[in-house]
Design an enzyme around this catalytic site. Structure first.
Site, PDB file in Angstrom:
ATOM      1  N   SER A  28      21.070 -38.517  43.106  1.00 33.30           N
ATOM      2  CA  SER A  28      20.453 -38.616  41.776  1.00 33.30           C
ATOM      3  C   SER A  28      20.543 -37.291  41.022  1.00 33.30           C
ATOM      4  CB  SER A  28      18.988 -39.046  41.906  1.00 33.30           C
ATOM      5  OG  SER A  28      18.300 -38.169  42.770  1.00 33.30           O
ATOM      6  N   ASN A  32       8.433 -37.400  48.186  1.00 31.01           N
ATOM      7  CA  ASN A  32       7.784 -38.474  47.420  1.00 31.01           C
ATOM      8  C   ASN A  32       6.713 -37.933  46.470  1.00 31.01           C
ATOM      9  OD1 ASN A  32       9.447 -40.018  48.916  1.00 31.01           O
ATOM     10  ND2 ASN A  32       7.863 -40.937  50.206  1.00 31.01           N
ATOM     11  N   THR A  85       6.535 -59.431  -0.440  1.00 30.87           N
ATOM     12  CA  THR A  85       6.200 -60.235   0.739  1.00 30.87           C
ATOM     13  C   THR A  85       7.333 -61.250   0.823  1.00 30.87           C
ATOM     14  OG1 THR A  85       4.910 -61.858  -0.489  1.00 30.87           O
ATOM     15  CG2 THR A  85       3.695 -59.998   0.392  1.00 30.87           C
ATOM     16  N   SER A 139      33.847 -44.678   4.220  1.00 30.32           N
ATOM     17  CA  SER A 139      34.610 -45.683   4.942  1.00 30.32           C
ATOM     18  C   SER A 139      36.043 -45.191   5.076  1.00 30.32           C
ATOM     19  CB  SER A 139      34.576 -46.991   4.165  1.00 30.32           C
ATOM     20  OG  SER A 139      35.742 -47.735   4.402  1.00 30.32           O
ATOM     21  N   ASN A 154      27.839 -45.021   3.327  1.00 30.20           N
ATOM     22  CA  ASN A 154      27.098 -45.855   4.271  1.00 30.20           C
ATOM     23  C   ASN A 154      25.899 -45.147   4.899  1.00 30.20           C
ATOM     24  OD1 ASN A 154      29.051 -47.867   3.883  1.00 30.20           O
ATOM     25  ND2 ASN A 154      30.354 -46.979   5.469  1.00 30.20           N
ATOM     26  N   GLU A 209      21.099 -46.870  10.175  1.00 26.48           N
ATOM     27  CA  GLU A 209      21.581 -48.015  10.970  1.00 26.48           C
ATOM     28  C   GLU A 209      21.559 -47.687  12.465  1.00 26.48           C
ATOM     29  OE1 GLU A 209      25.136 -50.122   8.880  1.00 26.48           O
ATOM     30  OE2 GLU A 209      25.085 -48.057   8.190  1.00 26.48           O
ATOM     31  N   TYR A 228       6.249 -45.417  48.305  1.00 30.70           N
ATOM     32  CA  TYR A 228       7.529 -45.075  47.690  1.00 30.70           C
ATOM     33  C   TYR A 228       8.634 -46.006  48.180  1.00 30.70           C
ATOM     34  CZ  TYR A 228      11.739 -42.639  46.294  1.00 30.70           C
ATOM     35  OH  TYR A 228      12.961 -42.353  45.742  1.00 30.70           O
ATOM     36  N   GLN A 257      13.815 -44.355  42.208  1.00 29.41           N
ATOM     37  CA  GLN A 257      14.732 -43.339  41.688  1.00 29.41           C
ATOM     38  C   GLN A 257      15.299 -43.787  40.333  1.00 29.41           C
ATOM     39  OE1 GLN A 257      17.210 -40.892  44.332  1.00 29.41           O
ATOM     40  NE2 GLN A 257      18.946 -42.037  43.528  1.00 29.41           N
ATOM     41  N   LYS A 314      13.960 -42.538  36.456  1.00 32.60           N
ATOM     42  CA  LYS A 314      14.297 -41.365  35.650  1.00 32.60           C
ATOM     43  C   LYS A 314      15.325 -41.615  34.560  1.00 32.60           C
ATOM     44  CE  LYS A 314      14.028 -39.181  39.659  1.00 32.60           C
ATOM     45  NZ  LYS A 314      13.083 -40.211  40.070  1.00 32.60           N
TER      46      LYS A 314
END
Ligand code: ARG
Length: 463
Positions: free
Chosen positions: A23, A110, A155, A277, A285, A290, A317, A322, A325
């Site tokens: 990890s 642990n 609305t 573009s 844009n 977005e 544990y 693992q 994370k």
């Protein structure tokens, strides 16, 4: 590198399994917290006479050199190590010899990983809080500058009633204030130390868990050792809070995208936060907005991933954990990145008040006010509502607006109409009259601004 746990094994781990198990490429982020935790653990071991003062100092000095060298780049993180905890300990032992092997007394990976993750997320969340305060400040400043700019309020995405742009922006300040509350609330609940819970059952050594907890800035210790090593509630709580932040940013983004379209043109985004573009020369844009909207799904996904990982785990544990994370790191990094781009995008966004006003004038947005006017003349609201509905129908048929119908025509619909009706449906007047607490009236907007400012002032120095 030989595994520290190699003792009982006859064969080395299969290479692919080893990579799968490792990890370090993501938990290396926690090197500072890991080393800090180990330093306090070593200090505690000496204070409790589990190791000597001399040994403790050697370990702490050694850890300091490891920290310095990682920070300076002199010590590259070994991608082949199992995880950051093993890496730091292995480097320490290679530097100071057998004393280094005493560090892991009365501790397990642990409780170590549980500690590191809490410390890391505490640090990161404080950074995130700063960004949240900053967006509240930015939005409020924009609201102040646009306190009296009239726009249509919607609305069903249909023009509903006139509001001010200031009022609209302040709605987001309120959301982000709640977000601050949620993150702080999670921080409060997670600020208990798991260090000393060891593998799952505590230890036979006479440790002082309160000592390390205090030194590391915790409010106390996790009261149950099994819970201490297996609790990841705080990750879920934080990720829920992050998901809500993203939901708010995403709604805001959606509006910015609409507002900056040619159909609306309520705002102009700064060139620095838009893209062109590759084939359409006219395009500008709103990519940043977005992307923020798009990344919201990713943050929700991180939350779902961890909830699902945890749901079937027996105590205490399990290696499944693992997986916490990558999800929680991705989640917090995404939120921080989004806020870092979103804040200056809003800061530099230029409202176009003429267009907002024009849009407000063309949607019978003052129809409620016309009905209220008739109520003022003594009609029950339902009757007034019906009459105004008929007048709007007349306008639609005759391609006109409420402001342009002559008084004689109004009188055909209801004899209570008189010259003052035009004042009643004047947009500025409609906004000014919304004096109720929290309403869109200028005075109310000013009050809200003052309230947000007071909030920010009170928050100062808390984190
Ligand atoms: N890399 C592990 C994790 O992130 C550290 C804890 C490992 N503990 C163990 N007993 N194998 O969860």
């Amino acid at each position: 590198m030989e595994k520290m746990w190699a003792g009982r094994f006859e064969k080395a781990l299969n290479k692919e399994a080893d990579d799968f198990n490792s990890s370090i490429h993501f938990d290396c982020k926690m090197y500072k917290q890991d080393i800090k935790g180990s330093m306090e653990h070593a200090a505690m071991l000496a204070a409790c006479n589990i190791i000597t003062e001399e040994e403790s100092l050697q370990i702490i000095d050694g850890l300091q050199t490891v920290l310095n060298d990682i920070e300076s780049g002199a010590l590259p993180i070994d991608e082949n190590a199992e995880d950051i905890h093993m890496f730091v300990e292995a480097v320490l032992t290679s530097r100071i010899g057998d004393v280094g092997k005493k560090l892991h007394t009365a501790r397990s990976r642990n409780d170590q990983v549980a500690l590191d993750l809490r410390l890391y997320l505490r640090d990161e969340s404080k950074e995130l809080l700063k960004l949240l305060y900053s967006i509240i400040e930015t939005v409020t400043k924009k609201a102040e500058e646009n306190a009296d700019v009239i726009m249509p309020g919607y609305t069903h995405l249909q023009r509903a009633q006139p509001i001010t742009f200031g009022q609209h922006l302040l709605a987001y300040a309120m959301m982000f204030m709640r977000d601050v509350g949620r993150v702080k609330d999670a921080l409060k609940r997670m600020n208990y130390s798991p260090l000393g819970c060891c593998a799952l059952a505590g230890t036979t050594y006479p440790t002082d868990r309160m000592m390390t907890a205090k030194a590391l800035g915790f409010d106390g210790i996790m009261l149950n050792s099994l819970d201490g090593v297996s609790d990841r509630d705080y990750c879920v709580e934080l990720m829920s809070a992050f998901s809500l932040i993203m939901m708010h940013l995403s709604r805001f983004s959606e509006e910015v995208i609409l507002w900056s379209s040619w159909e609306f043109k309520f705002v102009e985004l700064d060139d620095a936060y838009t893209t062109g573009s590759s084939i359409m020369p006219q395009k500008k844009n709103p990519d940043m907005a977005e992307l923020v909207r798009g990344k919201t799904g990713r943050v929700y996904g991180d939350l779902m991933a961890l909830l699902t990982t945890l749901k079937g785990l027996p105590l205490a544990y399990n290696k499944d954990m693992q997986e916490d994370k990558e999800a929680v790191f991705d989640s917090i990094e995404t939120v921080k990145k989004c806020l870092s781009v979103f804040i200056p995008m809003i800061e530099t966004m230029k409202p176009i008040p003429e267009n907002m006003k024009k849009a407000a004038q063309n949607g019978f947005i003052n129809a409620t006010d016309l009905a209220d006017y008739l109520v003022g003349k003594g009609l029950p609201f339902r009757s007034a509502y019906k009459t105004v509905g008929q007048i709007v129908g007349y306008c639609v048929q005759n391609k006109t607006i409420l402001e342009d119908i002559p008084l004689e025509k109004y009188k055909e619909f209801d004899e209570h109409f008189s010259e003052d009706l035009y004042k009643a449906i004047d947009l500025q007047n409609c906004v000014n009259l919304r004096i109720s607490a929290g309403g869109t009236g200028i005075e109310s907007v000013k009050t809200q601004i003052a309230q947000v400012k007071e909030y920010l002032e009170n928050e100062k120095g808390i984190y």
